[in-house]
Design a protein around this motif. Structure first.
Motif, PDB file in Angstrom:
ATOM      1  N   THR A 177      39.517  48.780  44.146  1.00  0.00           N
ATOM      2  CA  THR A 177      38.673  47.659  44.540  1.00  0.00           C
ATOM      3  C   THR A 177      39.495  46.415  44.834  1.00  0.00           C
ATOM      4  O   THR A 177      39.269  45.713  45.818  1.00  0.00           O
ATOM      5  CB  THR A 177      37.662  47.319  43.422  1.00  0.00           C
ATOM      6  OG1 THR A 177      36.963  48.511  43.069  1.00  0.00           O
ATOM      7  CG2 THR A 177      36.686  46.255  43.849  1.00  0.00           C
ATOM      8  N   LEU A 178      40.480  46.128  43.958  1.00  0.00           N
ATOM      9  CA  LEU A 178      41.228  44.877  44.062  1.00  0.00           C
ATOM     10  C   LEU A 178      42.607  45.035  43.453  1.00  0.00           C
ATOM     11  O   LEU A 178      42.763  45.673  42.414  1.00  0.00           O
ATOM     12  CB  LEU A 178      40.458  43.771  43.326  1.00  0.00           C
ATOM     13  CG  LEU A 178      41.019  42.361  43.327  1.00  0.00           C
ATOM     14  CD1 LEU A 178      40.946  41.753  44.725  1.00  0.00           C
ATOM     15  CD2 LEU A 178      40.265  41.487  42.340  1.00  0.00           C
ATOM     16  N   SER A 196      42.576  42.750  48.588  1.00  0.00           N
ATOM     17  CA  SER A 196      41.977  44.079  48.711  1.00  0.00           C
ATOM     18  C   SER A 196      43.022  45.079  49.209  1.00  0.00           C
ATOM     19  O   SER A 196      44.049  44.680  49.767  1.00  0.00           O
ATOM     20  CB  SER A 196      40.790  44.041  49.667  1.00  0.00           C
ATOM     21  OG  SER A 196      41.246  43.881  50.985  1.00  0.00           O
TER      22      SER A 196
END
Length: 126
Positions: free
Chosen positions: A94-95, A104
């Motif tokens: 996700t991150l 990202s």
């Protein structure tokens, strides 16, 4: 879910300790974000093809996993691969959070372009 990494690959994937891929799959299944902590120096201008995943890992001795008794009883008939690292696909992340910012997996290309010269991708291929 928060995990660490040993390398952040150019395509947004990562190499992390064995078991990370399973944790990432579980996080995706339950719609829980997977956040990866990795300093900027862990970014690499290379990526690993899907067909070559095992070569990106360091293999450890399977002795502690299968035990001495089983190894002796099997007389070499049991084959065990024990990787220390495994690859996690960018679609599961996700991150990324580094010492500079959060970004990202699709932004990794930009980060790598800022840190490396295009000729750096060919280092070690000759």
């Amino acid at each position: 879910v928060i995990i660490g990494t040993s390398a952040i690959l150019k395509d947004g994937g990562l190499n992390a300790i064995s078991g990370s891929h399973t944790v990432a799959l579980a996080a995706k299944h339950y719609s829980v974000p997977l956040i990866v902590l990795g300093a900027t120096y862990k970014l690499t201008p290379r990526f690993i093809p899907t067909s070559d995943k095992l070569s990106s890992s360091i293999l450890a001795s399977p002795g502690p996993v299968i035990g001495g008794d089983l190894e002796a009883a099997s007389k070499g008939q049991v084959s065990c691969v024990s990787p220390v690292l495994e690859q996690v696909a960018p679609s599961l992340v996700t991150l990324f959070i580094s010492n500079h910012a959060g970004y990202s997996p699709t932004y990794v290309y930009r980060q790598v372009a800022e840190l490396y010269h295009p000729s750096d991708e060919k280092i070690g291929e000759e």
